[in-house]
Write a protein that holds these residues in place. Structure first.
Motif, PDB file in Angstrom:
ATOM      1  N   LYS A   1      -4.200 -63.752 -11.070  1.00  0.00           N
ATOM      2  CA  LYS A   1      -3.892 -62.181 -11.567  1.00  0.00           C
ATOM      3  C   LYS A   1      -4.776 -61.598 -12.323  1.00  0.00           C
ATOM      4  O   LYS A   1      -4.483 -61.620 -13.291  1.00  0.00           O
ATOM      5  CB  LYS A   1      -2.843 -61.739 -10.825  1.00  0.00           C
ATOM      6  CG  LYS A   1      -2.420 -60.154  -9.968  1.00  0.00           C
ATOM      7  CD  LYS A   1      -1.204 -59.977  -9.679  1.00  0.00           C
ATOM      8  CE  LYS A   1      -1.195 -57.754  -9.298  1.00  0.00           C
ATOM      9  NZ  LYS A   1       0.153 -57.882  -8.820  1.00  0.00           N
ATOM     10  N   ASN A   2      -5.559 -60.704 -11.829  1.00  0.00           N
ATOM     11  CA  ASN A   2      -6.523 -59.423 -13.099  1.00  0.00           C
ATOM     12  C   ASN A   2      -6.923 -60.311 -13.665  1.00  0.00           C
ATOM     13  O   ASN A   2      -7.592 -59.585 -14.730  1.00  0.00           O
ATOM     14  CB  ASN A   2      -5.395 -58.764 -13.306  1.00  0.00           C
ATOM     15  CG  ASN A   2      -4.953 -57.564 -12.279  1.00  0.00           C
ATOM     16  OD1 ASN A   2      -5.187 -57.669 -11.746  1.00  0.00           O
ATOM     17  ND2 ASN A   2      -2.952 -57.735 -12.654  1.00  0.00           N
ATOM     18  N   ALA A   3      -7.690 -61.355 -13.237  1.00  0.00           N
ATOM     19  CA  ALA A   3      -8.932 -61.822 -14.550  1.00  0.00           C
ATOM     20  C   ALA A   3      -9.740 -61.416 -14.629  1.00  0.00           C
ATOM     21  O   ALA A   3     -10.275 -61.890 -15.678  1.00  0.00           O
ATOM     22  CB  ALA A   3      -8.800 -63.671 -13.523  1.00  0.00           C
ATOM     23  N   LEU A   4     -10.097 -61.256 -13.861  1.00  0.00           N
ATOM     24  CA  LEU A   4     -11.307 -60.369 -14.196  1.00  0.00           C
ATOM     25  C   LEU A   4     -10.971 -59.196 -14.741  1.00  0.00           C
ATOM     26  O   LEU A   4     -11.833 -58.326 -15.851  1.00  0.00           O
ATOM     27  CB  LEU A   4     -12.002 -59.394 -12.406  1.00  0.00           C
ATOM     28  CG  LEU A   4     -13.540 -58.478 -12.710  1.00  0.00           C
ATOM     29  CD1 LEU A   4     -14.591 -59.420 -11.933  1.00  0.00           C
ATOM     30  CD2 LEU A   4     -13.356 -57.114 -13.485  1.00  0.00           C
ATOM     31  N   ASP A   5     -10.476 -58.090 -14.606  1.00  0.00           N
ATOM     32  CA  ASP A   5      -9.713 -57.188 -15.206  1.00  0.00           C
ATOM     33  C   ASP A   5      -9.442 -57.784 -16.860  1.00  0.00           C
ATOM     34  O   ASP A   5      -9.921 -57.082 -17.727  1.00  0.00           O
ATOM     35  CB  ASP A   5      -8.185 -56.018 -14.850  1.00  0.00           C
ATOM     36  CG  ASP A   5      -8.813 -56.460 -13.781  1.00  0.00           C
ATOM     37  OD1 ASP A   5      -9.628 -55.983 -13.833  1.00  0.00           O
ATOM     38  OD2 ASP A   5      -8.004 -55.621 -13.155  1.00  0.00           O
ATOM     39  N   PHE A   6      -8.955 -58.345 -17.410  1.00  0.00           N
ATOM     40  CA  PHE A   6      -8.624 -58.576 -18.305  1.00  0.00           C
ATOM     41  C   PHE A   6      -9.663 -59.629 -19.846  1.00  0.00           C
ATOM     42  O   PHE A   6     -10.509 -59.210 -20.384  1.00  0.00           O
ATOM     43  CB  PHE A   6      -7.276 -60.312 -18.557  1.00  0.00           C
ATOM     44  CG  PHE A   6      -6.255 -59.832 -18.253  1.00  0.00           C
ATOM     45  CD1 PHE A   6      -5.713 -58.772 -19.042  1.00  0.00           C
ATOM     46  CD2 PHE A   6      -5.755 -60.786 -16.869  1.00  0.00           C
ATOM     47  CE1 PHE A   6      -4.689 -58.326 -18.152  1.00  0.00           C
ATOM     48  CE2 PHE A   6      -3.920 -60.337 -16.932  1.00  0.00           C
ATOM     49  CZ  PHE A   6      -3.414 -59.183 -17.191  1.00  0.00           C
ATOM     50  N   GLN A   7     -10.650 -59.851 -18.352  1.00  0.00           N
ATOM     51  CA  GLN A   7     -11.233 -60.263 -19.547  1.00  0.00           C
ATOM     52  C   GLN A   7     -12.906 -59.455 -19.272  1.00  0.00           C
ATOM     53  O   GLN A   7     -13.625 -59.229 -20.208  1.00  0.00           O
ATOM     54  CB  GLN A   7     -12.671 -61.290 -18.145  1.00  0.00           C
ATOM     55  CG  GLN A   7     -11.957 -62.658 -17.802  1.00  0.00           C
ATOM     56  CD  GLN A   7     -12.694 -63.711 -17.713  1.00  0.00           C
ATOM     57  OE1 GLN A   7     -13.551 -64.332 -17.284  1.00  0.00           O
ATOM     58  NE2 GLN A   7     -11.771 -64.513 -16.629  1.00  0.00           N
ATOM     59  N   LEU A   8     -12.846 -57.906 -18.679  1.00  0.00           N
ATOM     60  CA  LEU A   8     -13.414 -56.979 -18.856  1.00  0.00           C
ATOM     61  C   LEU A   8     -12.762 -56.243 -20.341  1.00  0.00           C
ATOM     62  O   LEU A   8     -13.982 -55.727 -20.507  1.00  0.00           O
ATOM     63  CB  LEU A   8     -13.506 -56.023 -17.458  1.00  0.00           C
ATOM     64  CG  LEU A   8     -14.691 -54.910 -17.822  1.00  0.00           C
ATOM     65  CD1 LEU A   8     -14.905 -54.396 -16.183  1.00  0.00           C
ATOM     66  CD2 LEU A   8     -13.566 -53.609 -18.371  1.00  0.00           C
ATOM     67  N   ALA A   9     -11.667 -56.373 -20.182  1.00  0.00           N
ATOM     68  CA  ALA A   9     -10.766 -55.219 -21.235  1.00  0.00           C
ATOM     69  C   ALA A   9     -11.436 -56.117 -22.513  1.00  0.00           C
ATOM     70  O   ALA A   9     -11.927 -55.166 -23.869  1.00  0.00           O
ATOM     71  CB  ALA A   9      -9.910 -55.386 -21.244  1.00  0.00           C
ATOM     72  N   THR A  10     -11.322 -56.980 -22.803  1.00  0.00           N
ATOM     73  CA  THR A  10     -11.998 -57.894 -23.951  1.00  0.00           C
ATOM     74  C   THR A  10     -13.431 -58.159 -23.901  1.00  0.00           C
ATOM     75  O   THR A  10     -13.417 -57.718 -25.352  1.00  0.00           O
ATOM     76  CB  THR A  10     -11.669 -59.786 -23.743  1.00  0.00           C
ATOM     77  OG1 THR A  10      -9.956 -59.344 -23.304  1.00  0.00           O
ATOM     78  CG2 THR A  10     -12.128 -60.558 -25.155  1.00  0.00           C
ATOM     79  N   TYR A  11     -14.061 -57.993 -23.144  1.00  0.00           N
ATOM     80  CA  TYR A  11     -15.640 -57.544 -23.445  1.00  0.00           C
ATOM     81  C   TYR A  11     -15.739 -56.169 -24.217  1.00  0.00           C
ATOM     82  O   TYR A  11     -16.531 -56.459 -25.476  1.00  0.00           O
ATOM     83  CB  TYR A  11     -16.263 -57.991 -22.180  1.00  0.00           C
ATOM     84  CG  TYR A  11     -17.627 -58.089 -22.235  1.00  0.00           C
ATOM     85  CD1 TYR A  11     -18.532 -59.434 -23.137  1.00  0.00           C
ATOM     86  CD2 TYR A  11     -18.710 -56.647 -22.197  1.00  0.00           C
ATOM     87  CE1 TYR A  11     -19.625 -59.351 -23.369  1.00  0.00           C
ATOM     88  CE2 TYR A  11     -20.099 -56.979 -22.309  1.00  0.00           C
ATOM     89  CZ  TYR A  11     -20.479 -57.967 -23.206  1.00  0.00           C
ATOM     90  OH  TYR A  11     -22.025 -57.987 -23.361  1.00  0.00           O
ATOM     91  N   LEU A  12     -15.123 -55.348 -23.574  1.00  0.00           N
ATOM     92  CA  LEU A  12     -15.255 -54.175 -24.173  1.00  0.00           C
ATOM     93  C   LEU A  12     -14.776 -54.145 -25.702  1.00  0.00           C
ATOM     94  O   LEU A  12     -15.629 -53.419 -26.723  1.00  0.00           O
ATOM     95  CB  LEU A  12     -14.098 -52.918 -23.907  1.00  0.00           C
ATOM     96  CG  LEU A  12     -14.179 -51.646 -23.999  1.00  0.00           C
ATOM     97  CD1 LEU A  12     -15.143 -50.952 -23.937  1.00  0.00           C
ATOM     98  CD2 LEU A  12     -12.975 -50.708 -22.640  1.00  0.00           C
TER      99      LEU A  12
END
Length: 195
Positions: A64-75
């Motif tokens: 769940k929320n895999a994309l969200d975590f990756q986006l936040a990390t990339y930020l």
């Protein structure tokens, strides 16, 4: 220079509004997954014609929320990279997912310009709703009714869904009222799917 991180699972093509106004100094990082990996030919052409630096991030899913975590990390990575180059940017997370507000607060508390946006114009979701509300109210004439209609527009992804919801919300013997509302708001739902 602005950096846009798009949660494509959440916002789809709606988040690409404003692509024509980007400059060669802007960066767009589009995060997509197997749950959202399609785009129209028209949008492909717009991306190809755009002067901004486009980066595509195919993210792994499975939690769940895999994309969200990756986006936040990339930020965090992009902020560190720009700090090293002594560049100051405005960062936008393009999504309707309110969970990103905590990410924005985290970075804002540390002096970085990070905010949420509804699309590539940098308009916030609240500003977008307010603008839509003003437009709908101007054709409907009643603030309370306009607010109900805007909620319906933002909730449903298709024109048919909006029409059905209007019929439920504004029932009359012959559905004349809901039909009138639908005709009045047609210019504001052009980007929704369907005929």
């Amino acid at each position: 220079m602005s950096v846009y991180l798009i949660d494509y699972e959440n916002i789809k093509s709606e988040g690409m509004n404003g692509i024509d106004e980007l400059t060669k100094d802007d960066v767009v990082c589009l995060f997509y997954s197997e749950n959202a990996n399609t785009m129209t030919f028209r949008m492909h052409r717009k991306i190809n014609d755009c002067r901004a630096d486009f980066r595509f991030q195919d993210v792994g899913v499975g939690s769940k929320n895999a994309l969200d975590f990756q986006l936040a990390t990339y930020l965090g990575y992009v902020i560190a990279e720009n700090d090293a180059n002594e560049q100051t940017e405005q960062y936008y997370i393009v999504s309707k997912d309110k969970g990103y507000q905590s990410v924005c607060r985290f970075w804002s508390d540390r002096g970085y310009m990070v905010s949420m946006a509804a699309d590539l114009t940098g308009t916030s979701a609240e500003d977008e709703r307010e603008s839509l509300l003003h437009s709908v109210e101007s054709v409907i004439g009643d603030a309370e009714t306009a607010s109900k209609i805007v909620t319906i527009i933002q909730r449903y992804k298709t024109k048919q869904g909006i029409n059905n919801a209007l019929m439920r919300a504004f029932q009359s013997q012959d559905n004349k009222l809901s039909s009138e509302y639908y005709k009045a708001i047609k210019p504001f739902i052009k980007n929704k799917k369907g005929k």
